[in-house]
Design an enzyme around this catalytic site. Structure first.
Site, PDB file in Angstrom:
ATOM      1  N   GLY A 265       0.783  -1.229   0.000  1.00  0.00           N
ATOM      2  CA  GLY A 265       0.000   0.000   0.000  1.00  0.00           C
ATOM      3  C   GLY A 265       0.810   1.272   0.000  1.00  0.00           C
ATOM      4  O   GLY A 265       0.246   2.372  -0.071  1.00  0.00           O
ATOM      5  N   ARG A 307       3.571  -1.397  -6.127  1.00  0.00           N
ATOM      6  CA  ARG A 307       3.721  -0.080  -6.739  1.00  0.00           C
ATOM      7  C   ARG A 307       4.988   0.647  -6.270  1.00  0.00           C
ATOM      8  O   ARG A 307       5.706   1.254  -7.064  1.00  0.00           O
ATOM      9  CB  ARG A 307       2.494   0.768  -6.401  1.00  0.00           C
ATOM     10  CG  ARG A 307       2.432   2.106  -7.099  1.00  0.00           C
ATOM     11  CD  ARG A 307       1.324   2.979  -6.510  1.00  0.00           C
ATOM     12  NE  ARG A 307       0.100   2.238  -6.289  1.00  0.00           N
ATOM     13  CZ  ARG A 307      -0.847   2.048  -7.192  1.00  0.00           C
ATOM     14  NH1 ARG A 307      -0.698   2.573  -8.392  1.00  0.00           N
ATOM     15  NH2 ARG A 307      -1.928   1.364  -6.899  1.00  0.00           N
ATOM     16  N   CYS A 386     -11.179   3.928 -29.206  1.00  0.00           N
ATOM     17  CA  CYS A 386     -12.523   4.366 -29.575  1.00  0.00           C
ATOM     18  C   CYS A 386     -13.453   4.323 -28.373  1.00  0.00           C
ATOM     19  O   CYS A 386     -14.480   3.618 -28.367  1.00  0.00           O
ATOM     20  CB  CYS A 386     -13.062   3.505 -30.710  1.00  0.00           C
ATOM     21  SG  CYS A 386     -12.079   3.594 -32.214  1.00  0.00           S
ATOM     22  N   GLU A 387     -13.088   5.056 -27.344  1.00  0.00           N
ATOM     23  CA  GLU A 387     -13.878   5.224 -26.130  1.00  0.00           C
ATOM     24  C   GLU A 387     -13.652   6.632 -25.615  1.00  0.00           C
ATOM     25  O   GLU A 387     -12.502   7.093 -25.539  1.00  0.00           O
ATOM     26  CB  GLU A 387     -13.459   4.224 -25.039  1.00  0.00           C
ATOM     27  CG  GLU A 387     -13.658   2.765 -25.381  1.00  0.00           C
ATOM     28  CD  GLU A 387     -15.119   2.348 -25.350  1.00  0.00           C
ATOM     29  OE1 GLU A 387     -15.945   3.120 -24.810  1.00  0.00           O
ATOM     30  OE2 GLU A 387     -15.421   1.254 -25.853  1.00  0.00           O
TER      31      GLU A 387
END
Length: 452
Positions: A265, A307, A386-387
Site C-alpha cells: 500500500g 507499486r 474508440c472510447e
C-alpha cells in the site's frame, strides 16, 4: 516525508535512452529504469530490513524480466493465481520464495499448491480468503494422496510418495475493517470490501485447516492488506494493531501461529506531491509490537509492496498522432487505456512529459518543470482508443506535431499487467534501460497474428 519515488526525478538522465528506444522498438512501449528500480527497492529494504520477509506483489507488474530484476534486490513474489505463479517461476524464483494469495483462487490453484507441497516443493505460504476457501483447501489436502494412488495417476502418485512431502503453510486474510486514506476503488481493507474475513470467520477457517491430518497443512498466521496508494498511515497503523492483537490471542491456542503479513500500500504520488514513504510506515511498528506481550509477538513479519518498487521506474513512451484545437489545444497519442487503464478506470493522474518538440529533443533541464520553457501551454491529452473515457488529463506541453514523442510517468505499476488488446492492439514491448544507458529488450511487441 515524501514517497521514496519522489527522492530523485530520473527522467532527465534517461530521456535520450527513451528516445532511442522509441526509434529502435517503435511506440507505444514500456521502459523500466533499473537505477530507479534499485533506488526504490533499497528504500523499502532499509525501512523493512532483515529478518523481514519482503515480497513483490506481482500483480503490479507481471512482466517476467521485471519480476526477475525486482527479486534480485531481496524480494520474493506474492502471486494471486497459477498464471502469476508461472511468471514468478519464469523469473527464476523457487516455490519457497513465492506466496499464493488473492481473492480469486480456483480449485485448480488450490490443487496446484497442495501438489507442490506433496512433491516436496511447497510455496512459502498460501493465504486463505474465506471459510469456503478453507473448506475447499482442506478437502483437497485430505484427498490428494488417495486420488493420486488410483488408476492412471498411479505413476505420479508413486513419485509423490517417494518425494519428501512437506506441509503447506497457511495464512488467513483478515479484513481489518478500517477506513483507508485512498480512492474507494483501492480501499481493500474497508469493512464492506470483498477481501478477507471477519475475526469470527477467520477463527472458523483456522479450525477447518487444523483439523486436516498432521503434516499436510499448517496454520501459520494472519495476512492483511489495507489498500493501495495510502495517503496517510492511520488506517494502516490501525489495521496492523488489529492484526497483532488477533495473532497474539490465537498464539495462545495454536503454537504454530507465528506470522503476520502486513501487505503493502505504500504510495507513489505524482512528482511534487507529498505522501508517506515506507520508512514512515515502518516507524509505527516498534510501539505496536511493544504493546504485545513478548511471547505473543509474531516470529515472522512480512510486507508485500508492488507499486512502491516499480511505479516510478517505469515509463510509457508514446508518439503524437494529432494536434488540434477543440476550444483549447488537444493532443492525441498512440498510447491510451489499452496500455495504461488507470486514468480511465478511476481517474488516476500520470504526468505526460514531452521528449521532443517539433521533431527536436527537449533539453534535459526542461523536465523538472513545465514552466522551464516559455512556449509551454496547457493541453488536453487523449488516447487513441474508440472510447470517450480514454482520457489522460490536462498537461503542460511545448509545441507538438505528429511524430513527436512523450513519456508518461509512473507507468511501471498496473500498466503492463492491466493492458489489453482492445481495438486489436498488440501488447507493447518492454524495454529495460540499464545503468549505463544501454537498452535491453525484455519482451517483444505482441503479434497481429495472435489477435482474434
Amino acid at each position: 516525508m515524501t514517497a521514496v519515488a519522489d527522492a530523485a526525478d530520473r527522467l532527465a538522465p534517461i530521456a535520450d535512452a527513451l528516445r532511442r528506444a522509441a526509434r529502435r522498438f517503435g511506440t507505444p512501449l514500456y521502459a523500466t529504469d533499473v537505477t530507479g528500480l534499485a533506488s526504490a527497492a533499497a528504500a523499502v529494504r532499509s525501512a523493512f530490513p532483515d529478518p523481514w520477509i519482503r515480497m513483490f506483489s506481482v500483480k503490479a507488474n507481471d512482466v517476467a524480466p521485471i519480476v526477475a530484476r525486482v527479486t534480485t534486490h531481496g524480494f520474493g513474489a506474492s502471486v494471486v493465481s497459477r498464471g502469476e505463479w508461472a511468471v514468478a517461476r519464469k523469473a527464476g524464483l523457487a516455490n519457497e520464495r513465492i506466496a499464493l494469495e488473492g481473492v480469486g483462487k480456483t480449485d485448480a490453484d488450490l490443487r496446484a499448491a497442495v501438489r507442490a507441497a506433496r512433491e516436496g516443493a511447497p510455496l512459502r505460504w498460501i493465504a486463505i480468503e474465506s471459510v469456503d476457501e478453507a473448506v475447499a483447501l482442506a478437502a483437497i489436502a485430505r484427498a490428494g494422496r488417495a486420488r493420486g494412488r488410483a488408476g492412471a495417476g498411479r505413476a505420479r502418485a508413486d513419485r509423490a510418495v517417494a518425494a519428501p512431502a512437506r506441509p503447506l503453510d497457511v495464512l488467513f486474510r483478515l479484513n481489518p475493517d478500517v477506513a483507508p486514506e485512498t480512492h474507494e476503488s483501492l480501499a481493500v481493507g474497508a469493512g464492506g470490501s470483498k477481501f478477507g474475513m471477519t475475526e469470527a470467520e477467520l477463527g472458523a477457517a483456522i479450525e477447518i485447516i487444523v483439523a486436516v491430518p498432521a503434516g499436510r497443512l499448517v496454520a501459520r498466521g494472519i495476512h492483511l492488506h489495507v489498500g493501495s496508494q495510502l495517503g496517510a498511515i492511520d488506517a494502516w497503523r490501525d489495521a496492523v494493531r488489529r492484526g497483532l492483537a488477533l495473532l497474539a490471542l490465537l498464539r495462545g491456542t495454536y503454537t504454530s501461529f507465528d506470522t503476520l503479513d502486513v501487505g503493502g500500500g505504500f504510495p507513489v504520488a505524482p512528482i511534487g506531491q507529498p505522501s508517506p514513504d515506507p520508512e514512515r510506515f515502518a516507524r509505527e511498528l516498534p510501539a505496536l509490537l511493544e504493546a504485545i506481550p513478548e511471547d505473543r509477538r509474531p516470529a515472522r513479519l512480512a510486507i508485500e509492496p508492488g507499486r512502491a518498487l516499480v511505479a516510478r521506474a517505469g515509463y510509457l513512451v508514446a508518439r503524437v498522432l494529432h494536434v488540434r484545437e477543440r476550444g483549447g489545444r488537444q493532443v492525441v497519442l498512440d498510447a491510451g487505456m489499452t496500455e495504461l487503464i488507470r486514468p480511465a478506470l478511476y481517474g488516476a493522474f500520470h504526468q505526460v512529459v514531452a521528449l521532443t518538440s517539433l521533431g527536436r529533443p527537449i533539453a534535459t533541464d526542461a523536465f523538472a518543470s513545465g514552466a522551464a520553457r516559455a512556449d509551454v501551454t496547457r493541453a488536453v491529452v487523449e488516447g487513441p482508443i474508440c472510447e470517450s473515457t480514454d482520457h489522460l488529463g490536462v498537461h503542460s506541453l511545448p509545441p507538438l506535431r505528429r511524430g513527436d514523442l512523450v513519456a508518461i510517468r509512473d507507468a511501471g505499476a498496473y500498466a503492463a499487467s492491466l493492458a489489453s488488446t482492445y481495438n486489436g492492439r498488440p501488447r507493447p514491448p518492454q524495454v529495460i534501460v540499464e545503468r549505463d544507458g544501454t537498452l535491453t529488450l525484455a519482451r517483444r511487441r505482441g503479434s497481429l497474428a495472435v489477435l482474434g
